[in-house]
Design a protein around this motif. Structure first.
Motif, short mmCIF file in Angstrom:
data_model
loop_
_atom_site.label_atom_id
_atom_site.label_comp_id
_atom_site.label_asym_id
_atom_site.label_seq_id
_atom_site.Cartn_x
_atom_site.Cartn_y
_atom_site.Cartn_z
N LEU A 170 28.43 38.34 25.36
CA LEU A 170 28.56 37.16 26.21
C LEU A 170 27.89 37.45 27.54
N LEU A 171 26.86 36.68 27.85
CA LEU A 171 26.11 36.86 29.09
C LEU A 171 25.96 35.52 29.80
N ASP A 172 26.67 35.35 30.90
CA ASP A 172 26.59 34.14 31.71
C ASP A 172 26.79 32.86 30.90
N GLY A 173 27.83 32.84 30.08
CA GLY A 173 28.17 31.66 29.31
C GLY A 173 27.36 31.46 28.06
N GLN A 174 26.52 32.42 27.74
CA GLN A 174 25.67 32.34 26.57
C GLN A 174 26.01 33.51 25.65
N LEU A 175 26.26 33.22 24.38
CA LEU A 175 26.54 34.27 23.41
C LEU A 175 25.23 34.66 22.72
N CYS A 176 24.86 35.91 22.83
CA CYS A 176 23.61 36.42 22.29
C CYS A 176 23.91 37.27 21.07
N ALA A 177 23.37 36.87 19.90
CA ALA A 177 23.63 37.58 18.65
C ALA A 177 22.43 37.47 17.73
N CYS A 178 21.93 38.60 17.29
CA CYS A 178 20.85 38.65 16.29
C CYS A 178 19.62 37.84 16.69
N GLY A 179 19.31 37.80 17.97
CA GLY A 179 18.15 37.06 18.46
C GLY A 179 18.41 35.60 18.78
N PHE A 180 19.57 35.08 18.41
CA PHE A 180 19.95 33.70 18.71
C PHE A 180 20.77 33.66 19.99
N ASN A 181 20.57 32.63 20.78
CA ASN A 181 21.33 32.41 22.01
C ASN A 181 22.10 31.11 21.87
N PHE A 182 23.43 31.21 21.97
CA PHE A 182 24.30 30.05 21.79
C PHE A 182 24.92 29.67 23.14
N ARG A 183 24.79 28.41 23.50
CA ARG A 183 25.40 27.86 24.73
C ARG A 183 26.71 27.19 24.38
N ASP A 184 27.71 27.36 25.26
CA ASP A 184 28.98 26.69 25.07
C ASP A 184 29.68 26.59 26.42
N GLU A 185 30.10 25.39 26.77
CA GLU A 185 30.72 25.16 28.07
C GLU A 185 31.99 25.99 28.26
N ALA A 186 32.81 26.10 27.22
CA ALA A 186 34.05 26.88 27.33
C ALA A 186 33.76 28.36 27.58
N ILE A 198 38.77 34.09 19.70
CA ILE A 198 37.86 35.09 20.23
C ILE A 198 38.57 36.43 20.26
N SER A 199 37.87 37.46 19.82
CA SER A 199 38.39 38.82 19.99
C SER A 199 37.33 39.64 20.70
N VAL A 200 37.79 40.58 21.50
CA VAL A 200 36.90 41.43 22.29
C VAL A 200 36.79 42.78 21.61
N SER A 201 35.58 43.26 21.47
CA SER A 201 35.35 44.57 20.88
C SER A 201 35.33 45.61 21.99
N GLU A 211 36.12 28.79 30.71
CA GLU A 211 37.40 29.38 30.32
C GLU A 211 37.32 30.87 29.99
N PHE A 212 36.17 31.30 29.48
CA PHE A 212 36.04 32.69 29.05
C PHE A 212 35.04 33.48 29.89
N ALA A 213 34.76 33.01 31.09
CA ALA A 213 33.80 33.68 31.98
C ALA A 213 34.23 35.11 32.30
N TYR A 214 35.53 35.38 32.27
CA TYR A 214 36.02 36.73 32.57
C TYR A 214 35.59 37.75 31.52
N LEU A 215 35.07 37.29 30.37
CA LEU A 215 34.59 38.18 29.32
C LEU A 215 33.09 38.48 29.45
N ASN A 216 32.48 38.03 30.53
CA ASN A 216 31.04 38.23 30.74
C ASN A 216 30.68 39.71 30.60
N GLY A 217 29.64 39.97 29.82
CA GLY A 217 29.17 41.33 29.60
C GLY A 217 29.85 42.03 28.43
N LYS A 218 30.86 41.43 27.86
CA LYS A 218 31.61 42.02 26.75
C LYS A 218 31.02 41.60 25.40
#
Length: 130
Positions: free
Chosen positions: A88-104, A62-65, A108-115
């Motif tokens: 990344l919004l509340d554990g869900q990655l939102c990209a191009c209209g798709f919402n991806f769920r992932d436990e990690a 993962i890299s942060v922009s 593990e990466f909750a500190y990146l919320n909103g990034k």
């Protein structure tokens, strides 16, 4: 998966040589994904509810922009691997209209919320609401 993890998608194509391969469209963006147990009644051109997760075989890359980079889905090769750029919004990655769920991403990466992040995934899985 919870019912609110599902979103409306269009089935653009069902694989002929790989029966688990589906091309899914949301907001004009297409994604090649893997469905391990699809319902038999799915047809090309139909709309349905689906939820998306991904498979990462090794470590999370993962890299942060630092700037507001536009979301994107870049397919890597002819398989199911992608580089996903999205917010990344509340554990869900939102990209191009798709919402991806992932436990990690939730833990593990909750500190990146909103990034805006970029992540390499080995496979995108789709689960259809039956």
């Amino acid at each position: 998966m919870k019912t609110d993890d599902y979103q409306t998608v269009r089935i653009k194509k069902i694989g002929s040589s790989v029966e688990e391969e589906f091309v899914i469209e949301v907001e004009g963006n297409a994604l090649v994904c893997f469905a391990s147990n699809p319902p038999a009644n799915l047809r090309e051109g139909s709309d349905c509810l689906a939820a998306f997760t991904f498979l990462i075989l090794d470590d999370y890359k993962i890299s942060v922009s630092e700037c507001d980079r536009p979301s994107s889905l870049q397919r890597r090769g002819e398989g199911f691997a992608y580089r996903i750029v999205g917010q990344l919004l509340d554990g869900q990655l939102c990209a191009c209209g798709f919402n991806f769920r992932d436990e990690a991403l939730e833990t593990e990466f909750a500190y990146l919320n909103g990034k805006t992040i970029s992540i390499d995934v080995d496979r995108i899985d789709v689960d259809f609401l039956k």
